[in-house]
Scaffold this active site. Sequence first.
Site, PDB file in Angstrom:
ATOM      1  CG  HIS A  95      -1.599   0.753   1.367  1.00 55.78           C
ATOM      2  ND1 HIS A  95      -3.343   1.185   1.193  1.00 55.78           N
ATOM      3  CD2 HIS A  95      -2.273   2.517   1.559  1.00 55.78           C
ATOM      4  CE1 HIS A  95      -3.762   1.553   1.554  1.00 55.78           C
ATOM      5  NE2 HIS A  95      -3.132   2.882   0.969  1.00 55.78           N
ATOM      6  CG  HIS A 101      -0.914   6.639  -1.840  1.00 55.77           C
ATOM      7  ND1 HIS A 101      -2.300   6.816  -1.576  1.00 55.77           N
ATOM      8  CD2 HIS A 101      -1.090   6.288  -0.027  1.00 55.77           C
ATOM      9  CE1 HIS A 101      -2.575   6.091  -0.703  1.00 55.77           C
ATOM     10  NE2 HIS A 101      -1.971   6.379  -0.247  1.00 55.77           N
ATOM     11  N   GLY A 131      -3.064  13.303  -2.712  1.00 60.01           N
ATOM     12  CA  GLY A 131      -3.918  14.571  -3.096  1.00 60.01           C
ATOM     13  C   GLY A 131      -3.232  14.843  -1.644  1.00 60.01           C
ATOM     14  N   GLY A 132      -2.477  16.092  -1.515  1.00 62.82           N
ATOM     15  CA  GLY A 132      -2.560  16.527  -0.073  1.00 62.82           C
ATOM     16  C   GLY A 132      -4.189  17.112   0.281  1.00 62.82           C
ATOM     17  CE1 TYR A 144      -8.042   7.385   0.907  1.00 56.75           C
ATOM     18  CE2 TYR A 144      -9.555   9.248   1.538  1.00 56.75           C
ATOM     19  CZ  TYR A 144      -8.284   7.785   1.735  1.00 56.75           C
ATOM     20  OH  TYR A 144      -7.143   8.123   2.645  1.00 56.75           O
ATOM     21  NE  ARG A 182     -10.035  11.238   5.370  1.00 53.68           N
ATOM     22  CZ  ARG A 182      -8.857  10.458   6.019  1.00 53.68           C
ATOM     23  NH1 ARG A 182      -7.434  11.467   5.534  1.00 53.68           N
ATOM     24  NH2 ARG A 182      -8.647   9.866   7.308  1.00 53.68           N
ATOM     25  CG  HIS A 230      -5.596   2.973   7.161  1.00 52.54           C
ATOM     26  ND1 HIS A 230      -4.450   2.615   6.555  1.00 52.54           N
ATOM     27  CD2 HIS A 230      -5.646   3.535   6.011  1.00 52.54           C
ATOM     28  CE1 HIS A 230      -3.767   3.590   5.616  1.00 52.54           C
ATOM     29  NE2 HIS A 230      -5.330   3.609   5.556  1.00 52.54           N
ATOM     30  NE  ARG A 273      -7.735   5.181  10.078  1.00 56.68           N
ATOM     31  CZ  ARG A 273      -7.098   6.285   9.574  1.00 56.68           C
ATOM     32  NH1 ARG A 273      -6.950   7.515   9.718  1.00 56.68           N
ATOM     33  NH2 ARG A 273      -6.918   6.183   8.119  1.00 56.68           N
ATOM     34  CG  ASP A 332      -1.073   5.583   3.698  1.00 53.47           C
ATOM     35  OD1 ASP A 332      -1.048   5.897   2.814  1.00 53.47           O
ATOM     36  OD2 ASP A 332      -1.452   5.354   5.206  1.00 53.47           O
TER      37      ASP A 332
HETATM   38 ZN    ZN Z   1      -5.453   4.967   3.681  1.00 54.25          ZN
END
Ligand code: ZN
Length: 420
Positions: A70, A72, A77-78, A139, A172, A233, A236, A295
């Site tokens: 996983h 990016h 995207g910030g 997402y 989100r 995650h 978390r 991540d």
């Molecule tokens: Zn995530």
Amino acid sequence: MSFVPGGAAIMKLIQGAEVYAPEPLGRMDVLVAGGVIACLQPGIPCAGLPDLEVVDARGKLLVPGFIDGHVHILGGGGEGGYASRTPEILLSDLTTAGVTTVVGCLGTDGTTRALAGLLAKARGLEAEGVTVFIYTGSYQVPVRTVTGSVVDDLILIDKVIGVGEIALSDHRSSQPTFEEVARIAAEARVGGMLSGKAGVVNVHMGAGERMLGLIERVLSETEIPAKHFIPTHINRNQALLRAGIGYANQDAGRGRHLDLTSSLITDDPALSCAAALATLLRAGVSIDSISFSSDGQGSLPLFDAGGEYSGLGVGKVSTLFLEVQRAVRAHGVPFQEAVKVITSTPAAYLGLPAKGRIRVGADADLVLLDRDLEIDAVLAMGRFMVKDHELKCLGTFEQDLMDGLDAKRPFGFAASGRRV
Ligand code: ZN
């Protein structure tokens, strides 16, 4: 004489390392030829073999190259506006972290970070020497794909091995319904079956109270097997970690999987990947059901001492093995168990039989460790990326980037890029 890019010998003999396959095999020699492990036994005779590089690995540990499921890779995207969009990963970010196989994904931003770019980045990194796959989607639900369908992406695009990261229980998230989540999993399963791939759904778990509820419902109300869901995650927060234990221990753990994130920023030391791994093992979760992913390059919101938002950091792939080291050193997890979470276990859930294990016929993705578990050397597909603690291969523009930083030094920038 034959050469691979970089001018190194095609055949390599790694002599006398303690091999963890990841199960401990004792002292072995490993012969690498044509990018695969050609022979594995104590004492391989090598007299007369042409173009052979011999590496004395006595006193060192040899483990499979790490798999990060996983990352990016295209940047994320910030979440603090355009100027906070996180940068693309560089080849050496992966190789210096021991990562030889990576799965790239999109996250919150599926608009300015889109699948065509992700696929191109994956192909670029692979041309530079590591193994790369991607998840279709982001997402968002309905899932944005390359071809218009999750099934078609899996069947028609070699690099696509699943869908994700689909966000659930998060502010989100697209707030998908039960039917939508079930359909995504069904498409991943069928597309995976028809293409001979794992067809997994990588699920971003947010901090919401519904936690793993939607996944549990799909498993209890449909015929879809648990192995298709990779909720990530899970460390978390404490509530999600506890829910993860309940989830993983149901149905005798059959196919149930939990993924922990090594880049998560938390003030609670009990939520580090290393501590969470120890907690899960104490709670009876099988080591073979747990993986770590970094991540990497994802945006990480930072908070000051008063808990106020103070900016964004960037996830680091280097945290992946740091957390394995920490699990061994600080939490008493045996090394041969801890190393599974970044080798054999992700290889199994991603359906990659040539990865994550040291055995004859497997890809020659290998990491050599000092006795103190520091990375000494990294081979990707039989090619040294790191050797004797030194970087041996750079990505296409990495030298230019470093030269650029050097050029800025007279203007008050250190090598780190920060103003001094
Ligand atoms: Zn995530």
